[in-house]
Motif scaffolding. Sequence first.
Motif, PDB file in Angstrom:
ATOM      1  N   VAL A  13       6.370 -96.758   3.718  1.00  0.00           N
ATOM      2  CA  VAL A  13       6.463 -95.312   3.495  1.00  0.00           C
ATOM      3  C   VAL A  13       5.641 -94.950   2.263  1.00  0.00           C
ATOM      4  CG1 VAL A  13       8.735 -95.099   4.561  1.00  0.00           C
ATOM      5  CG2 VAL A  13       8.569 -95.506   2.107  1.00  0.00           C
ATOM      6  N   TYR A  14       5.259 -93.661   2.190  1.00  0.00           N
ATOM      7  CA  TYR A  14       4.417 -93.182   1.093  1.00  0.00           C
ATOM      8  C   TYR A  14       5.136 -92.082   0.320  1.00  0.00           C
ATOM      9  CZ  TYR A  14       0.702 -95.723   3.473  1.00  0.00           C
ATOM     10  OH  TYR A  14      -0.044 -96.705   4.056  1.00  0.00           O
ATOM     11  N   LYS A  15       4.929 -92.096  -0.993  1.00  0.00           N
ATOM     12  CA  LYS A  15       5.461 -91.023  -1.826  1.00  0.00           C
ATOM     13  C   LYS A  15       4.788 -89.700  -1.450  1.00  0.00           C
ATOM     14  CE  LYS A  15       8.034 -93.402  -4.866  1.00  0.00           C
ATOM     15  NZ  LYS A  15       9.447 -93.136  -5.192  1.00  0.00           N
ATOM     16  N   ASN A  16       5.573 -88.624  -1.403  1.00  0.00           N
ATOM     17  CA  ASN A  16       4.998 -87.311  -1.126  1.00  0.00           C
ATOM     18  C   ASN A  16       4.607 -86.617  -2.427  1.00  0.00           C
ATOM     19  OD1 ASN A  16       7.377 -86.295  -2.242  1.00  0.00           O
ATOM     20  ND2 ASN A  16       8.315 -85.872  -0.254  1.00  0.00           N
ATOM     21  N   ALA A  17       4.220 -85.358  -2.338  1.00  0.00           N
ATOM     22  CA  ALA A  17       3.745 -84.635  -3.516  1.00  0.00           C
ATOM     23  C   ALA A  17       4.820 -84.462  -4.577  1.00  0.00           C
ATOM     24  CB  ALA A  17       3.202 -83.265  -3.099  1.00  0.00           C
ATOM     25  N   ALA A  18       6.075 -84.579  -4.177  1.00  0.00           N
ATOM     26  CA  ALA A  18       7.176 -84.477  -5.136  1.00  0.00           C
ATOM     27  C   ALA A  18       7.572 -85.841  -5.700  1.00  0.00           C
ATOM     28  CB  ALA A  18       8.380 -83.821  -4.471  1.00  0.00           C
ATOM     29  N   GLY A  19       6.855 -86.892  -5.310  1.00  0.00           N
ATOM     30  CA  GLY A  19       7.165 -88.231  -5.797  1.00  0.00           C
ATOM     31  C   GLY A  19       8.326 -88.876  -5.072  1.00  0.00           C
ATOM     32  N   THR A  80      -0.262 -93.143  -2.818  1.00  0.00           N
ATOM     33  CA  THR A  80      -1.718 -93.056  -2.655  1.00  0.00           C
ATOM     34  C   THR A  80      -2.260 -91.674  -2.998  1.00  0.00           C
ATOM     35  OG1 THR A  80      -1.439 -92.533  -0.305  1.00  0.00           O
ATOM     36  CG2 THR A  80      -1.739 -94.852  -0.874  1.00  0.00           C
ATOM     37  N   LEU A  81      -1.405 -90.803  -3.527  1.00  0.00           N
ATOM     38  CA  LEU A  81      -1.849 -89.446  -3.870  1.00  0.00           C
ATOM     39  C   LEU A  81      -2.479 -89.447  -5.261  1.00  0.00           C
ATOM     40  CD1 LEU A  81       1.101 -87.217  -2.597  1.00  0.00           C
ATOM     41  CD2 LEU A  81      -1.094 -87.681  -1.488  1.00  0.00           C
ATOM     42  N   ALA A  82      -3.713 -88.975  -5.345  1.00  0.00           N
ATOM     43  CA  ALA A  82      -4.409 -88.898  -6.629  1.00  0.00           C
ATOM     44  C   ALA A  82      -3.837 -87.752  -7.463  1.00  0.00           C
ATOM     45  CB  ALA A  82      -5.902 -88.685  -6.402  1.00  0.00           C
ATOM     46  N   PRO A  83      -3.975 -87.817  -8.790  1.00  0.00           N
ATOM     47  CA  PRO A  83      -3.523 -86.713  -9.635  1.00  0.00           C
ATOM     48  C   PRO A  83      -4.197 -85.393  -9.257  1.00  0.00           C
ATOM     49  CG  PRO A  83      -4.055 -88.651 -10.964  1.00  0.00           C
ATOM     50  CD  PRO A  83      -4.522 -88.935  -9.575  1.00  0.00           C
ATOM     51  N   VAL A  84      -3.464 -84.320  -9.451  1.00  0.00           N
ATOM     52  CA  VAL A  84      -4.045 -82.976  -9.287  1.00  0.00           C
ATOM     53  C   VAL A  84      -4.650 -82.601 -10.633  1.00  0.00           C
ATOM     54  CG1 VAL A  84      -3.591 -80.568  -8.734  1.00  0.00           C
ATOM     55  CG2 VAL A  84      -2.302 -82.383  -7.564  1.00  0.00           C
ATOM     56  N   VAL A 142      -5.903 -90.888 -14.406  1.00  0.00           N
ATOM     57  CA  VAL A 142      -5.444 -92.063 -13.664  1.00  0.00           C
ATOM     58  C   VAL A 142      -3.918 -92.071 -13.688  1.00  0.00           C
ATOM     59  CG1 VAL A 142      -5.540 -94.573 -13.444  1.00  0.00           C
ATOM     60  CG2 VAL A 142      -7.492 -93.332 -14.406  1.00  0.00           C
ATOM     61  N   ASP A 143      -3.286 -92.214 -12.513  1.00  0.00           N
ATOM     62  CA  ASP A 143      -1.823 -92.250 -12.503  1.00  0.00           C
ATOM     63  C   ASP A 143      -1.318 -93.688 -12.613  1.00  0.00           C
ATOM     64  OD1 ASP A 143      -1.858 -93.437  -9.978  1.00  0.00           O
ATOM     65  OD2 ASP A 143      -1.228 -91.656  -8.903  1.00  0.00           O
ATOM     66  N   VAL A 144      -0.001 -93.851 -12.649  1.00  0.00           N
ATOM     67  CA  VAL A 144       0.601 -95.164 -12.894  1.00  0.00           C
ATOM     68  C   VAL A 144       0.340 -96.152 -11.765  1.00  0.00           C
ATOM     69  CG1 VAL A 144       2.403 -94.332 -14.447  1.00  0.00           C
ATOM     70  CG2 VAL A 144       2.801 -94.314 -11.974  1.00  0.00           C
ATOM     71  N   ASN A 145      -0.108 -95.643 -10.618  1.00  0.00           N
ATOM     72  CA  ASN A 145      -0.397 -96.520  -9.488  1.00  0.00           C
ATOM     73  C   ASN A 145      -1.888 -96.701  -9.245  1.00  0.00           C
ATOM     74  OD1 ASN A 145       2.337 -97.143  -8.720  1.00  0.00           O
ATOM     75  ND2 ASN A 145       2.506 -95.018  -8.069  1.00  0.00           N
ATOM     76  N   GLY A 146      -2.705 -96.253 -10.208  1.00  0.00           N
ATOM     77  CA  GLY A 146      -4.142 -96.495 -10.137  1.00  0.00           C
ATOM     78  C   GLY A 146      -4.941 -95.482  -9.364  1.00  0.00           C
ATOM     79  N   ASN A 147      -4.321 -94.401  -8.902  1.00  0.00           N
ATOM     80  CA  ASN A 147      -5.063 -93.346  -8.209  1.00  0.00           C
ATOM     81  C   ASN A 147      -5.838 -92.513  -9.234  1.00  0.00           C
ATOM     82  OD1 ASN A 147      -3.884 -93.913  -5.535  1.00  0.00           O
ATOM     83  ND2 ASN A 147      -1.990 -93.217  -6.487  1.00  0.00           N
ATOM     84  N   VAL A 148      -7.062 -92.138  -8.882  1.00  0.00           N
ATOM     85  CA  VAL A 148      -7.972 -91.521  -9.847  1.00  0.00           C
ATOM     86  C   VAL A 148      -8.480 -90.177  -9.341  1.00  0.00           C
ATOM     87  CG1 VAL A 148     -10.136 -91.806 -11.131  1.00  0.00           C
ATOM     88  CG2 VAL A 148      -8.713 -93.802 -10.630  1.00  0.00           C
ATOM     89  N   SER A 149      -8.576 -89.199 -10.268  1.00  0.00           N
ATOM     90  CA  SER A 149      -9.223 -87.912  -9.989  1.00  0.00           C
ATOM     91  C   SER A 149     -10.142 -87.572 -11.155  1.00  0.00           C
ATOM     92  CB  SER A 149      -8.194 -86.791  -9.807  1.00  0.00           C
ATOM     93  OG  SER A 149      -7.435 -86.962  -8.638  1.00  0.00           O
ATOM     94  N   THR A 150     -11.209 -86.827 -10.874  1.00  0.00           N
ATOM     95  CA  THR A 150     -12.122 -86.370 -11.923  1.00  0.00           C
ATOM     96  C   THR A 150     -12.471 -84.906 -11.720  1.00  0.00           C
ATOM     97  OG1 THR A 150     -14.118 -87.001 -10.691  1.00  0.00           O
ATOM     98  CG2 THR A 150     -13.156 -88.667 -12.159  1.00  0.00           C
ATOM     99  N   CYS A 151     -12.868 -84.247 -12.799  1.00  0.00           N
ATOM    100  CA  CYS A 151     -13.401 -82.886 -12.719  1.00  0.00           C
ATOM    101  C   CYS A 151     -14.392 -82.692 -13.867  1.00  0.00           C
ATOM    102  CB  CYS A 151     -12.292 -81.833 -12.747  1.00  0.00           C
ATOM    103  SG  CYS A 151     -11.319 -81.761 -14.274  1.00  0.00           S
TER     104      CYS A 151
END
Length: 205
Positions: A13-19, A80-84, A142-151
């Motif tokens: 299972v995967y965490k949703n947007a609310a964790g 697997t959700l990257a940071p907003v 970078v979140d605690v699970n290694g998902n990455v976002s950039t802007c």
Amino acid sequence: IVPNVVTNDTILVYKNAAGIAAVDTSLTLDSIWENCSIDSVWTQTISGSCTTDTVPVYTFARDLAGNIDSALTMVIVRDTLAPVIVCRNITIQLDSNGEASISATDVDGGTSDNCSLASLSINQTSFNCSHIGVNQITLTAVDVNGNVSTCQATVTVEDNIAPIIYCPTSSKDIVVRNTTCSVLVEDYRDEVSAWDNCLTSGVTF
């Protein structure tokens, strides 16, 4: 006679947007046998942290007589959700040394994550006179699970410190002794000096 509950050994299972990682009987249950009738079926709720975990979850079944059976499923939880990520543009001023510095929080416009952030960083923190004007920098989350976002953020660098001019130390008296009231004044610029925080190749007088 208690019901006989059979569940899937392992599910993902995967965490949703609310964790939250939602698990219900549609995911865990394989089959139930009961000699009479089933009253209710339910699973445990996963609480746990937002790290990547394998969590034991029991599925329960109760018949109309109140007999209960349960079976275990190992639930693999993934995020697997990257940071907003949200950038904001800023304007900074050079100091008396012709320098300025910023941190990631200066250009962060409210970045968030369904679990939690591990780091916020930028690819440039220091600015000098060569950066006067508009500069594009990259904010990375970078979140605690290694998902990455950039802007991309715009950093506008300004120099608002005026030059300081040092005039000749002794006064220069000019006496006009003609009838035309005109005189050619000697060039004293060699006796004048100046300072500026962005002085690189001299000051034009």
